[in-house]
Write a protein that holds these residues in place. Structure first.
Motif, PDB file in Angstrom:
ATOM      1  N   THR A 387      -2.963  -0.282  10.086  1.00  0.00           N
ATOM      2  CA  THR A 387      -2.780  -0.024   9.006  1.00  0.00           C
ATOM      3  C   THR A 387      -4.251   1.455   8.643  1.00  0.00           C
ATOM      4  O   THR A 387      -3.853   2.455   8.236  1.00  0.00           O
ATOM      5  CB  THR A 387      -2.893  -0.215   7.632  1.00  0.00           C
ATOM      6  N   ASP A 388      -5.263   1.315   9.977  1.00  0.00           N
ATOM      7  CA  ASP A 388      -6.029   2.250   9.806  1.00  0.00           C
ATOM      8  C   ASP A 388      -6.183   2.563  11.092  1.00  0.00           C
ATOM      9  O   ASP A 388      -7.051   3.750  11.374  1.00  0.00           O
ATOM     10  CB  ASP A 388      -7.354   1.576   9.489  1.00  0.00           C
ATOM     11  N   GLY A 415     -14.007  -6.916  -3.019  1.00  0.00           N
ATOM     12  CA  GLY A 415     -13.637  -6.000  -2.250  1.00  0.00           C
ATOM     13  C   GLY A 415     -12.844  -6.715  -1.098  1.00  0.00           C
ATOM     14  O   GLY A 415     -12.967  -7.686  -0.578  1.00  0.00           O
ATOM     15  N   ASP A 416     -11.790  -5.989  -0.680  1.00  0.00           N
ATOM     16  CA  ASP A 416     -10.903  -6.169   0.032  1.00  0.00           C
ATOM     17  C   ASP A 416      -9.974  -4.937   0.726  1.00  0.00           C
ATOM     18  O   ASP A 416     -10.307  -4.224   0.111  1.00  0.00           O
ATOM     19  CB  ASP A 416     -10.206  -7.457  -0.232  1.00  0.00           C
ATOM     20  N   ALA A 417      -9.365  -5.528   1.535  1.00  0.00           N
ATOM     21  CA  ALA A 417      -8.504  -4.385   1.881  1.00  0.00           C
ATOM     22  C   ALA A 417      -7.956  -3.047   1.060  1.00  0.00           C
ATOM     23  O   ALA A 417      -7.838  -1.955   1.076  1.00  0.00           O
ATOM     24  CB  ALA A 417      -7.305  -4.853   3.461  1.00  0.00           C
ATOM     25  N   THR A 418      -7.353  -4.033  -0.014  1.00  0.00           N
ATOM     26  CA  THR A 418      -6.707  -2.945  -0.508  1.00  0.00           C
ATOM     27  C   THR A 418      -7.083  -2.687  -2.390  1.00  0.00           C
ATOM     28  O   THR A 418      -6.485  -1.834  -3.042  1.00  0.00           O
ATOM     29  CB  THR A 418      -4.783  -3.737  -1.202  1.00  0.00           C
ATOM     30  N   PRO A 441      -8.208   2.885  -0.945  1.00  0.00           N
ATOM     31  CA  PRO A 441      -7.850   2.187  -0.364  1.00  0.00           C
ATOM     32  C   PRO A 441      -6.182   2.615  -0.091  1.00  0.00           C
ATOM     33  O   PRO A 441      -5.834   2.931   0.827  1.00  0.00           O
ATOM     34  CB  PRO A 441      -7.842   0.776  -0.265  1.00  0.00           C
ATOM     35  N   ALA A 442      -6.007   3.055  -1.152  1.00  0.00           N
ATOM     36  CA  ALA A 442      -4.289   3.174  -1.139  1.00  0.00           C
ATOM     37  C   ALA A 442      -3.448   4.622  -1.640  1.00  0.00           C
ATOM     38  O   ALA A 442      -2.080   4.351  -1.822  1.00  0.00           O
ATOM     39  CB  ALA A 442      -3.359   1.819  -2.942  1.00  0.00           C
ATOM     40  N   ASN A 443      -4.382   5.233  -1.581  1.00  0.00           N
ATOM     41  CA  ASN A 443      -4.475   6.670  -1.458  1.00  0.00           C
ATOM     42  C   ASN A 443      -3.549   6.875  -0.156  1.00  0.00           C
ATOM     43  O   ASN A 443      -4.099   7.041   0.959  1.00  0.00           O
ATOM     44  CB  ASN A 443      -5.413   7.578  -2.125  1.00  0.00           C
ATOM     45  N   ALA A 444      -2.567   7.449  -0.459  1.00  0.00           N
ATOM     46  CA  ALA A 444      -2.347   8.879   0.679  1.00  0.00           C
ATOM     47  C   ALA A 444      -3.495   8.815   1.472  1.00  0.00           C
ATOM     48  O   ALA A 444      -2.255   9.040   2.650  1.00  0.00           O
ATOM     49  CB  ALA A 444      -0.357   9.358   0.636  1.00  0.00           C
ATOM     50  N   ALA A 445      -4.368   9.799   1.454  1.00  0.00           N
ATOM     51  CA  ALA A 445      -5.047  10.707   2.000  1.00  0.00           C
ATOM     52  C   ALA A 445      -5.624   9.325   3.329  1.00  0.00           C
ATOM     53  O   ALA A 445      -6.100  10.281   4.335  1.00  0.00           O
ATOM     54  CB  ALA A 445      -6.413  10.957   1.173  1.00  0.00           C
TER      55      ALA A 445
END
Length: 608
Positions: A387-388, A415-418, A441-445
């Motif tokens: 995803t990154d 803290g985690d990936a999302t 982290p969920a931001n479309a940017a």
């Protein structure tokens, strides 16, 4: 930046297809008898004979390319016209190994084509070629037309004309002005035999037997021999890429600052990996400048040393751990906190769902101890699989290394990936809701890009917030030699969005605690003068500390012969106004042909 390895392999694979698929035809097929090469080249970048058949075009073979997918040869008319605008050379694309030799006088019949390296979507200029040729060798052993000397006097100071607004800012249809613009000058020599002499290397030899030189010895030169890229209006016109028509083993292994003494000569080509390129059948003698890798000073007891270092897709299968460890211990003097970018998961590019990187980090931290450094502890957050961005299956991420004997990490669970980190207030001071955490982290940017890693550290009783970044790459941007001028930098849009989110997070910290020490650092993938940096800095929430260096010292990366900034450390007002910080761009990689990463690490020392 995009992976040069993957990009180059892909280009070699599709080059033959692109020779047909990336052709620009501007006229209906017709027949033209006995035209000369300068007639074919014409006075603009696009041949007036594009798409037409030409017969018995005469010339002397000046170079033969018998390797790769773009096999063919260059011919040049030994009897030029008096017009400096029209080139006297042209490439003949044969697709198979040519049956000619340098010095052959030939006649060529075929179709004039405009081949766009990298495809039309790349925005690159086109190369005028004769394709599907019928070649007749008239005689052999003829003298090759004398090479045109390219030097500081012949290359104009202005880089490129402004494109035609009616053609989406393309310069293709504009009449060449080789006495005014550097790109027009190089285009007027496309396919011709050219020569440079006693030129300084400004881009080290890469794995594809390419290097960059400058024909302008004093153009934005720095003390280590590079050419600094300091603004969008300072493209450095003297830069020229050098490839070789000879054996790979004979190509010099050059570093920045070295010199190719004597003549380097051959046809002037254009490719997708740097534009105008002297494809040399004669290369000057390498004279070493003795460039050495730099070492920063060790931090004092009251100083906190924070560094950023892109280790270029480091995974357990790499052979560079000892060298990276030595760089951290000996060149960087074991900083208290190191933000690492491009740490891959435990099996690298194997795309099997693995996301943990504990083996990678154990191998690196063990190597640091073996090199005489501290036993670093580390914090990171595993990304969700694929995803990154970055190399598929590699799952690159940022990681904090820190020396627990000098600094402590404040762990706050959750803290985690999302999960998004936030800012709260504790006893009148700013604190993170999760540490380590990720910013929105969920931001479309952050789509297909690395999410910033934020952590809360303590040094001598003072809290320091550190944000490790790896913004999206410049992949997809038009190159400096594109047909569109000024060039479009489409990748900026996402970086600006990313910068705005990081700035907003820093603002939240400073709104909670005005005098908080905040550092945002990493591979920003943009220049210190860029719009991305302006958005990051905001209204003074951050400031790029590399700007404390003289302009000639501001670089962390060398791309196409331009020494430029991609890696930055930005600081909050409490650090900047204290006037007790020191910044160092430690040049250990970017200028060298045997680099272990393409980035130079950056170090900031200050007293919290």
């Amino acid at each position: 930046m995009p992976s040069r390895t993957s990009a180059r392999l892909a280009a070699l694979t599709v080059a033959a297809v692109c020779s047909a698929a990336s052709t620009v035809v501007i006229a209906a097929p017709a027949h033209a008898d006995s035209v000369r090469i300068h007639d074919i080249q014409g006075t603009t970048r696009i041949s007036p004979y594009a798409g037409k058949q030409v017969t018995d075009v005469t010339g002397i073979v000046t170079g033969v390319r018998a390797y790769g997918s773009s096999k063919g040869f260059w011919i040049q008319d030994p009897n030029p016209d008096a017009d400096p605008v029209t080139s006297e050379g042209v490439f003949v694309f044969t697709s198979s190994t040519p049956k000619v030799a340098v010095g052959d006088a030939v006649t060529v019949s075929g179709t004039v084509s405009e081949f766009v390296p990298g495809g039309t979507s790349s925005g690159n200029q086109a190369v005028t070629e004769i394709v599907r040729p019928t070649v007749t060798v008239v005689s052999s052993g003829n003298p090759v037309p004398a090479a045109t000397v390219v030097d500081a006097r012949s290359v104009p100071a202005a880089y490129a004309p402004a494109g035609d607004p009616a053609a989406n800012n393309s310069i293709n249809g504009l009449t060449l002005r080789p006495g005014t613009y550097a790109l027009d000058y190089y285009e007027s020599l496309e396919g011709m035999n050219v020569q440079v002499g006693d030129v300084r290397v400004v881009g080290a030899t890469d794995p594809y037997t390419e290097l960059w030189v400058t024909v302008k010895p004093w153009e934005n030169r720095n003390r280590r021999g590079g050419t600094v890229y300091g603004s969008y209006d300072s493209q450095n016109t003297g830069r020229l890429q050098i490839q070789s028509l000879g054996k790979v083993a004979d190509f010099p292994a050059a570093n920045v600052g070295d010199t190719l003494t004597g003549a380097t000569a051959g046809p002037l080509d254009y490719n997708q990996f740097g534009g105008y390129t002297l494809v040399a059948n004669r290369i000057g003698t390498l004279k070493s400048a003795g460039l050495e890798r730099e070492t920063t000073r060790k931090q004092k007891n009251g100083e906190l040393a924070v560094a950023t270092y892109n280790v270029e897709n480091l995974d357990p299968g790499d052979a560079t751990f000892e060298e990276h460890a030595s760089a951290i211990v000996h060149s960087l003097k074991s900083p208290d906190i190191v933000s690492l970018e491009e740490i891959q998961d435990n099996n690298g590019a194997t795309n099997d769902g693995t996301v943990a990187a504990d083996r990678t980090l154990a191998k690196l931290t063990d190597a640091i101890v073996a090199a005489g450094g501290p036993r670093y502890d580390w914090r990171s957050i595993d990304p969700a699989d694929n995803t990154d961005g970055g190399e598929p299956g590699g799952n690159i991420r940022q990681v904090f290394l820190f020396n627990p004997e000098r600094v402590s990490f404040t762990d706050r669970a959750g803290g985690d990936a999302t999960t998004a980190a936030g800012v709260t207030e504790e006893r009148g001071k700013a604190a993170l809701t999760v540490s380590p955490g990720r910013i929105d982290p969920a931001n479309a940017a952050w789509k297909s890009s690395r999410k910033p890693l934020v952590g809360e550290f303590a040094f001598r009783g003072r809290t320091v917030f550190v944000i490790a970044n790896h913004f999206n790459s410049k992949g997809g941007d038009q190159g400096l030699t594109a047909q569109y001028q000024p060039v479009a930098r489409s990748s900026e849009t996402q970086r600006h969005q990313q910068a705005a989110l990081v700035n907003a997070f820093v603002k939240d910290i400073l709104d909670t605690q005005k005098n908080a020490d905040v550092i945002a650092l990493g591979d920003i993938n943009d220049f210190e003068f860029s719009g991305t940096t302006e958005v990051l800095e905001g209204d003074g929430e951050l400031w790029s500390a590399i700007k404390s260096l003289p302009k000639s010292e501001r670089y962390s990366y060398v791309y196409q012969g331009n020494s430029q900034v991609l890696d930055q450390i930005l600081v909050s007002p409490s650090i900047r106004r204290g006037c007790d910080f020191e910044y160092d761009s430690v040049h250990i990689n970017a200028e060298f042909n045997d680099q272990i990463s393409d980035h130079d690490p950056q170090v900031l020392r200050f007293k919290p």
